[in-house]
Enzyme design. Structure first.
Site, short mmCIF file in Angstrom:
data_model
loop_
_atom_site.label_atom_id
_atom_site.label_comp_id
_atom_site.label_asym_id
_atom_site.label_seq_id
_atom_site.Cartn_x
_atom_site.Cartn_y
_atom_site.Cartn_z
N HIS A 136 4.00 -0.47 3.74
CA HIS A 136 3.21 0.06 3.55
C HIS A 136 4.61 1.23 3.10
O HIS A 136 5.13 1.38 3.93
CB HIS A 136 2.35 1.08 4.63
CG HIS A 136 1.33 1.93 4.51
ND1 HIS A 136 0.68 1.92 3.71
CD2 HIS A 136 2.35 3.27 4.99
CE1 HIS A 136 0.30 3.01 4.04
NE2 HIS A 136 0.73 3.50 4.91
N PHE A 170 12.74 14.39 11.66
CA PHE A 170 11.96 13.80 11.90
C PHE A 170 11.72 12.44 13.50
O PHE A 170 11.27 12.51 14.11
CB PHE A 170 11.25 13.42 10.56
CG PHE A 170 9.11 12.62 10.94
CD1 PHE A 170 9.02 13.78 11.88
CD2 PHE A 170 8.74 11.66 11.00
CE1 PHE A 170 7.13 13.74 11.97
CE2 PHE A 170 7.25 11.52 11.28
CZ PHE A 170 6.68 12.54 11.30
N ASP A 221 -0.50 15.00 16.77
CA ASP A 221 0.07 15.44 18.28
C ASP A 221 -0.17 16.46 18.22
O ASP A 221 -1.41 17.07 17.98
CB ASP A 221 1.83 15.29 16.84
CG ASP A 221 2.71 14.63 16.68
OD1 ASP A 221 2.71 13.47 17.04
OD2 ASP A 221 3.20 14.31 15.51
N GLU A 238 1.63 5.17 0.98
CA GLU A 238 0.79 6.40 1.07
C GLU A 238 1.35 7.70 0.88
O GLU A 238 2.54 7.83 0.42
CB GLU A 238 1.66 6.25 3.20
CG GLU A 238 0.53 8.10 3.63
CD GLU A 238 0.88 7.90 5.11
OE1 GLU A 238 0.69 6.99 5.51
OE2 GLU A 238 1.27 8.51 5.82
N ASN A 242 -2.89 -0.31 24.78
CA ASN A 242 -3.21 1.03 23.49
C ASN A 242 -3.88 0.64 22.75
O ASN A 242 -4.77 0.93 21.67
CB ASN A 242 -2.36 2.12 23.61
CG ASN A 242 -2.41 2.94 22.84
OD1 ASN A 242 -4.00 3.61 23.05
ND2 ASN A 242 -2.38 3.89 22.27
N GLN A 267 4.67 3.04 12.36
CA GLN A 267 5.38 3.99 12.21
C GLN A 267 6.62 3.56 11.62
O GLN A 267 7.25 2.40 11.48
CB GLN A 267 5.63 4.82 13.61
CG GLN A 267 7.06 5.96 13.49
CD GLN A 267 6.19 6.86 12.69
OE1 GLN A 267 6.40 6.54 11.60
NE2 GLN A 267 6.16 7.98 13.47
N SER A 317 0.79 -0.68 0.24
CA SER A 317 0.03 -0.12 0.22
C SER A 317 0.96 0.96 -0.22
O SER A 317 1.48 1.26 0.26
CB SER A 317 -0.99 0.35 1.11
OG SER A 317 -0.09 -0.02 2.50
N HIS A 338 5.64 4.16 21.24
CA HIS A 338 5.36 5.23 20.70
C HIS A 338 6.56 6.68 21.86
O HIS A 338 6.26 5.92 22.93
CB HIS A 338 4.04 6.34 20.85
CG HIS A 338 4.18 7.28 20.81
ND1 HIS A 338 3.39 8.10 21.77
CD2 HIS A 338 3.00 7.64 19.39
CE1 HIS A 338 3.25 10.13 21.39
NE2 HIS A 338 2.60 9.25 19.85
P1 FAD Z 1 -2.70 7.28 20.09
O1 FAD Z 1 -2.57 5.27 19.66
O2 FAD Z 1 -3.69 7.82 20.59
O3 FAD Z 1 -1.68 7.13 21.33
C1 FAD Z 1 -0.70 7.64 21.49
C2 FAD Z 1 0.26 7.25 23.39
O4 FAD Z 1 -0.11 8.19 23.78
C3 FAD Z 1 -0.10 6.34 23.59
O5 FAD Z 1 0.87 4.76 22.65
C4 FAD Z 1 0.28 6.26 24.61
O6 FAD Z 1 1.42 6.45 25.53
C5 FAD Z 1 -0.59 7.99 24.65
N1 FAD Z 1 -2.17 7.50 24.78
C6 FAD Z 1 -2.89 7.91 24.65
N2 FAD Z 1 -4.18 8.26 25.10
C7 FAD Z 1 -3.90 7.43 26.45
C8 FAD Z 1 -4.24 7.78 27.19
N3 FAD Z 1 -5.84 7.85 28.08
N4 FAD Z 1 -3.63 7.54 28.45
C9 FAD Z 1 -2.97 8.21 28.67
N5 FAD Z 1 -1.66 7.65 27.73
C10 FAD Z 1 -2.30 8.11 26.34
N6 FAD Z 1 -0.12 12.39 11.50
C11 FAD Z 1 -1.57 13.47 11.35
O7 FAD Z 1 -1.18 14.24 12.33
N7 FAD Z 1 -1.82 13.25 10.22
C12 FAD Z 1 -1.58 11.97 9.77
O8 FAD Z 1 -2.16 11.79 8.81
C13 FAD Z 1 -0.73 10.48 10.89
N8 FAD Z 1 -0.55 10.27 9.39
C14 FAD Z 1 0.00 8.59 10.43
C15 FAD Z 1 0.04 7.14 10.31
C16 FAD Z 1 0.88 6.28 10.23
C17 FAD Z 1 1.07 5.06 10.10
C18 FAD Z 1 1.49 6.77 11.89
C19 FAD Z 1 2.39 5.26 12.32
C20 FAD Z 1 1.14 7.84 12.33
C21 FAD Z 1 0.61 9.18 11.62
N9 FAD Z 1 0.74 9.97 12.16
C22 FAD Z 1 -0.18 11.40 11.41
C23 FAD Z 1 1.49 10.81 13.29
C24 FAD Z 1 0.36 10.69 14.79
O9 FAD Z 1 -0.79 11.49 14.69
C25 FAD Z 1 2.02 10.47 15.82
O10 FAD Z 1 2.62 9.49 16.32
C26 FAD Z 1 0.92 10.85 16.81
O11 FAD Z 1 2.20 11.57 17.84
C27 FAD Z 1 -0.09 9.78 18.07
O12 FAD Z 1 -1.40 9.54 16.85
P2 FAD Z 1 -1.51 7.81 17.29
O13 FAD Z 1 -2.92 7.58 16.86
O14 FAD Z 1 -0.55 6.49 17.32
O15 FAD Z 1 -1.91 8.08 18.95
#
Ligand code: FAD
Length: 310
Positions: A278, A228, A118, A26, A173, A188, A24, A161
């Site tokens: 990916h 990055f 982020d 991106e 998580n 990632q 896939s 993370h």
């Molecule tokens: P989550 O998995 O929800 O949380 C990340 C971490 O935060 C968890 O591991 C945990 O340590 C902590 N956490 C979360 N919730 C809680 C809680 N309730 N209590 C305590 N700790 C908690 N960013 C963009 O802006 N746009 C994109 O399109 C984008 N695409 C991406 C695609 C991929 C495949 C990847 C891997 C990353 C992408 N990112 C993108 C980056 C991503 O937004 C960041 O890495 C962000 O910091 C975490 O998002 P997440 O959904 O992984 O977070």
């Protein structure tokens, strides 16, 4: 000594012959006309490789809301590829995010990559969910499942993370995301394959059984990637630094080295049984196209688009 043809002795044990590899790609949404042209050139070059899906990123805080939507809608209308729209929930109310989910559905988009995003003050600052917004990726995945019948992919972190205090919190998580309806995780980027293999062991030991797709970033710009990687917690090993050392004024050599490094990485993954990849394309197709060729993936109609990268 087996009855092997001499030429076979020099072929690395890549597993390419077994193929069965799925890819896939991106992309990020273009900011102007020139970038739009580049994106569509890249898409048309990679489309014949029959990817499982292509995904389009979403700026944290909704900064690319329109552009992401327009790009995925155009992919639905003008290509045979199934697009996945990324969506983040940072800095937005639940209602705003739900409206984006419904708009995706109305445009025929059936696959969402659900992400927290982020922190609004940048990577490294502390994360605060928007009051009344979705809390994180798992909470968003739950919201998406409630709204409609979407395929949901989520993120995974072979090196954990940076906000996860340890791997078991990170794994819980991931489990929460699966419980919320995610059927695939995309990692990632990483450069040390052992981190990915160990992560797969952790996932398996935790009894989590969704596919964890290897996210591969070709190093088209080493400085940018190093910066990055430092922010998102991906380790840059010294051998990788060494490979790009002294090449600041050598763009063509840098491109060749990037291809070699990526080739080495994916061939090792394939030799270890990995079949799903990916690619973070950065909207540039040529290197990814070449790597796919090396992996045994050929254009469906045997006719690829122009090799020119614009
Ligand atoms: P989550 O998995 O929800 O949380 C990340 C971490 O935060 C968890 O591991 C945990 O340590 C902590 N956490 C979360 N919730 C809680 C809680 N309730 N209590 C305590 N700790 C908690 N960013 C963009 O802006 N746009 C994109 O399109 C984008 N695409 C991406 C695609 C991929 C495949 C990847 C891997 C990353 C992408 N990112 C993108 C980056 C991503 O937004 C960041 O890495 C962000 O910091 C975490 O998002 P997440 O959904 O992984 O977070």
């Amino acid at each position: 000594m087996s009855n092997t043809d001499a030429s076979d002795l020099y072929r690395p044990n890549t597993g390419v012959a077994q193929s069965g590899v799925r890819v896939s790609f991106e992309f990020f949404p273009p900011r102007n006309e020139a970038m739009e042209k580049q994106l569509w050139n890249a898409l048309s070059r990679l489309e014949p490789l029959n990817p499982e899906f292509v995904s389009v990123t979403y700026g944290a805080g909704g900064s690319t809301r329109e552009r992401t939507h327009n790009t995925v809608s155009r992919i639905v209308q003008e290509t045979s590829i199934a697009p996945a729209a990324h969506l983040t929930c940072v800095g937005a109310t639940r209602e705003e995010v739900d409206n984006v989910i419904r708009a995706y559905g109305d445009s025929g988009i059936r696959h969402i990559v659900a992400l927290r995003g982020d922190p609004t003050d940048g990577i490294g600052s502390s994360y605060e969910p928007h009051p009344g917004g979705y809390e994180n990726g798992a909470d968003l995945a739950k919201g998406i499942s409630t709204i409609g019948d979407f395929e949901i992919s989520v993120s995974a972190y072979p090196e954990k993370h940076p906000e996860s205090p340890n791997f078991s919190v990170d794994m819980e998580n991931l489990r929460a995301k699966v419980d919320a309806g995610a059927t695939r995780a995309i990692t990632q980027f990483f450069f040390v394959n052992d981190y990915y293999y160990r992560y797969l062991d952790r996932v398996s030991a935790a009894g989590i059984d969704i596919p964890i797709i290897a996210g591969i970033l070709p190093v088209l710009n080493f400085r940018q990637v190093s910066k990055f990687a430092g922010q998102c917690g991906a380790h840059i090993p010294p051998w990788l630094v060494d490979r790009f050392d002294g090449l600041d004024e050598e763009p063509e050599t840098r491109r060749l080295i990037a291809a070699a490094v990526t080739a080495e990485q994916v061939l090792d993954l394939m030799a270890n049984g990995v079949r799903d990849f990916h690619f973070y394309t950065m909207n540039q197709a040529n290197l990814v196209f070449a790597i796919c060729h090396l992996m045994g993936i050929r254009p469906m109609d045997n006719a690829s688009a122009s090799p020119a990268e614009s």
